[in-house]
Design a protein around this motif. Sequence first.
Motif, mmCIF file in Angstrom:
data_model
loop_
_atom_site.group_PDB
_atom_site.id
_atom_site.type_symbol
_atom_site.label_atom_id
_atom_site.label_comp_id
_atom_site.label_asym_id
_atom_site.label_seq_id
_atom_site.Cartn_x
_atom_site.Cartn_y
_atom_site.Cartn_z
ATOM 1 N N LEU A 321 56.780 18.043 20.348
ATOM 2 C CA LEU A 321 57.542 19.286 20.492
ATOM 3 C C LEU A 321 56.628 20.263 21.234
ATOM 4 C CD1 LEU A 321 60.043 20.910 19.836
ATOM 5 C CD2 LEU A 321 59.098 21.430 17.599
ATOM 6 N N ASP A 322 57.044 20.594 22.479
ATOM 7 C CA ASP A 322 56.187 21.358 23.391
ATOM 8 C C ASP A 322 56.412 22.862 23.224
ATOM 9 O OD1 ASP A 322 54.395 21.829 25.412
ATOM 10 O OD2 ASP A 322 55.544 20.817 26.977
ATOM 11 N N ASP A 323 55.442 23.654 23.590
ATOM 12 C CA ASP A 323 55.587 25.111 23.666
ATOM 13 C C ASP A 323 56.048 25.728 22.353
ATOM 14 O OD1 ASP A 323 54.983 24.711 26.277
ATOM 15 O OD2 ASP A 323 56.992 25.087 27.049
ATOM 16 N N PHE A 324 55.662 25.141 21.238
ATOM 17 C CA PHE A 324 56.109 25.688 19.960
ATOM 18 C C PHE A 324 55.547 27.101 19.801
ATOM 19 C CE2 PHE A 324 56.383 26.111 15.314
ATOM 20 C CZ PHE A 324 57.713 25.738 15.157
ATOM 21 N N VAL A 344 51.259 23.829 20.098
ATOM 22 C CA VAL A 344 51.406 25.270 19.859
ATOM 23 C C VAL A 344 51.125 25.999 21.163
ATOM 24 C CG1 VAL A 344 50.528 27.243 18.572
ATOM 25 C CG2 VAL A 344 50.856 25.037 17.430
ATOM 26 N N ASP A 345 52.091 26.829 21.567
ATOM 27 C CA ASP A 345 52.091 27.385 22.916
ATOM 28 C C ASP A 345 50.881 28.248 23.239
ATOM 29 O OD1 ASP A 345 53.681 27.608 25.412
ATOM 30 O OD2 ASP A 345 53.471 29.749 24.959
ATOM 31 N N GLU A 346 50.589 28.263 24.512
ATOM 32 C CA GLU A 346 49.462 29.010 25.069
ATOM 33 C C GLU A 346 49.563 30.505 24.744
ATOM 34 O OE1 GLU A 346 49.373 31.671 28.399
ATOM 35 O OE2 GLU A 346 50.865 30.081 28.545
ATOM 36 N N ALA A 378 46.455 22.502 20.317
ATOM 37 C CA ALA A 378 46.349 23.909 20.729
ATOM 38 C C ALA A 378 46.378 23.932 22.250
ATOM 39 C CB ALA A 378 45.062 24.517 20.202
ATOM 40 N N GLU A 379 47.430 24.533 22.826
ATOM 41 C CA GLU A 379 47.563 24.601 24.286
ATOM 42 C C GLU A 379 46.849 25.836 24.817
ATOM 43 O OE1 GLU A 379 52.201 24.321 24.489
ATOM 44 O OE2 GLU A 379 51.418 23.238 26.218
ATOM 45 N N GLY A 380 46.479 25.821 26.070
ATOM 46 C CA GLY A 380 45.994 27.021 26.750
ATOM 47 C C GLY A 380 44.659 27.541 26.248
HETATM 48 MG MG MG Z 1 53.379 23.519 26.623
#
Ligand code: MG
Length: 438
Positions: A321-324, A344-346, A378-380
């Motif tokens: 599940l992207d960009d949560f 988890v979104d940036e 953890a994204e970004g």
């Molecule tokens: Mg993303």
Amino acid sequence: MSTLTGVENRMAMQLRLREIFEKNQRANDAVAVLWMDLDRFKEINDSIGHMIGDQLLCVVAETLSEALDRRGYVSRFGGDEFILVCPGANRAGAQAIAADVLGYFRQNFEIAGHTLSVTASLGIAIAPQDGRDADELLQHADMALYQAKGNGRNRAVSFTWSMKERFNRLHDIETGIRTALRDREMSLHFQPIFDLASGKVASCEALLRWTHPLLGSIAPRELIPIAENIGLINEISEWVLAEACAAAAEWPEDVRLSVNISPAVFQSADLPRIVISHLMATGLPARRLELEVTESVLLVDEPRTNAMLLDLRKIGLRLALDDFGTGYSSLSYLSAFAFDTIKVDESFMRIVNTSPETQAVIRAIIFLAAELGMDTVAEGIESDGQLSYASDTGFNYAQGFLLCPPVPRAEITRMLSESFDIGTQRSLRSRQLLRKRA
Ligand code: MG
Ligand code: C2E
Ligand code: MG
């Protein structure tokens, strides 16, 4: 005369507009064109029949004449499109006319025993500011109308030159996409996702890159929605899957591949078959492929979506599940749908060091994910502070410019063939930064 509605037809309107232009060129007077189109006329026509649809158009023509009240001329351009030509009307005058027209449409139309509630959208262009000749003015009124429809219908929108720039760009992108794959203008970059416990690369995410011959690089966030709109997203997704699977087949076996799947593609029942065919063609084992979807796919038709998720899992794929954190971010999604990973979104990570509330939410997500047996990314990650936060809070994985930016296929393949982990990456990045500062 238009035989159906008794108002001028397109030809007469164009002649009149050209004439006005010629006169105005000397006097430099304003002239407004309002391009009007009924909202959802086709649906009305299809549901109650063409006879009544035709009668509605006659009543609309009369209504427009009444609303105009001698401030201009009504003509029917064709179909359910009408054009009002108003000599002498400046921007404020044209907007007042549009408001009057919209006001008339607030009442229902009574036609042959049917009560019809109809709305209209209008695009406004005014000479001399908005167009140098009749054709250009009409074209720009049409553009403004398109914008009015896009903004939600039942409204009037005035043309602006920045609207035209956006249109031209959209048009260039739309036509460019059609030939981009054939002309090899698209490519994939890959960004590693690191395992925070071992420091090793766990997966690499495929990210679409497109260099348009004139516009230069077009970001996927701009490109993907346009491709969806013009029905080319399936073709692009197939190409991405084929190219990404072929790349990953050359990587070490413990490195997975992450591929973004657009919600539009996710709705197509063909997806499992397509994925299987690319896995077979490249020999990539299903367990090495993770599909990333955003939560917008969860908002439509829950049983069907869940069936699709289960079908994909049966193949042995992983699902992320992207960009949560960007949309609804309902924690109930996490238990209702079968995901292996939550990213988890940036935007969340950006404020994590300054916002105690965000930290609390993140702790809750991580706790829930662990309870449900899901991994967290953890994204970004852009700073050392964010990286230590991610690892201290218990994220399993991290991805971000600090660790490694997205790089071309040949480069990621080379990097993966050498020993390459969070440690080497970070010392490399800090050496680069020091060099930059020196
Ligand atoms: Mg993303
Ligand atoms: P995403 O799936 O969340 O991908 C991560 C995005 O974050 C990528 O942007 C990546 O370049 C960027 N990023 C990586 N590290 C950092 C960082 O430290 N800070 C910041 N601010 N950003 C970072 P990109 O490549 O522009 O892609 C944007 C989005 O476009 C992707 O978000 C994904 O939703 C979509 N996308 C990209 N490629 C594809 C594709 O092949 N198919 C589909 N359907 N969507 C794609
Ligand atoms: Mg992604």
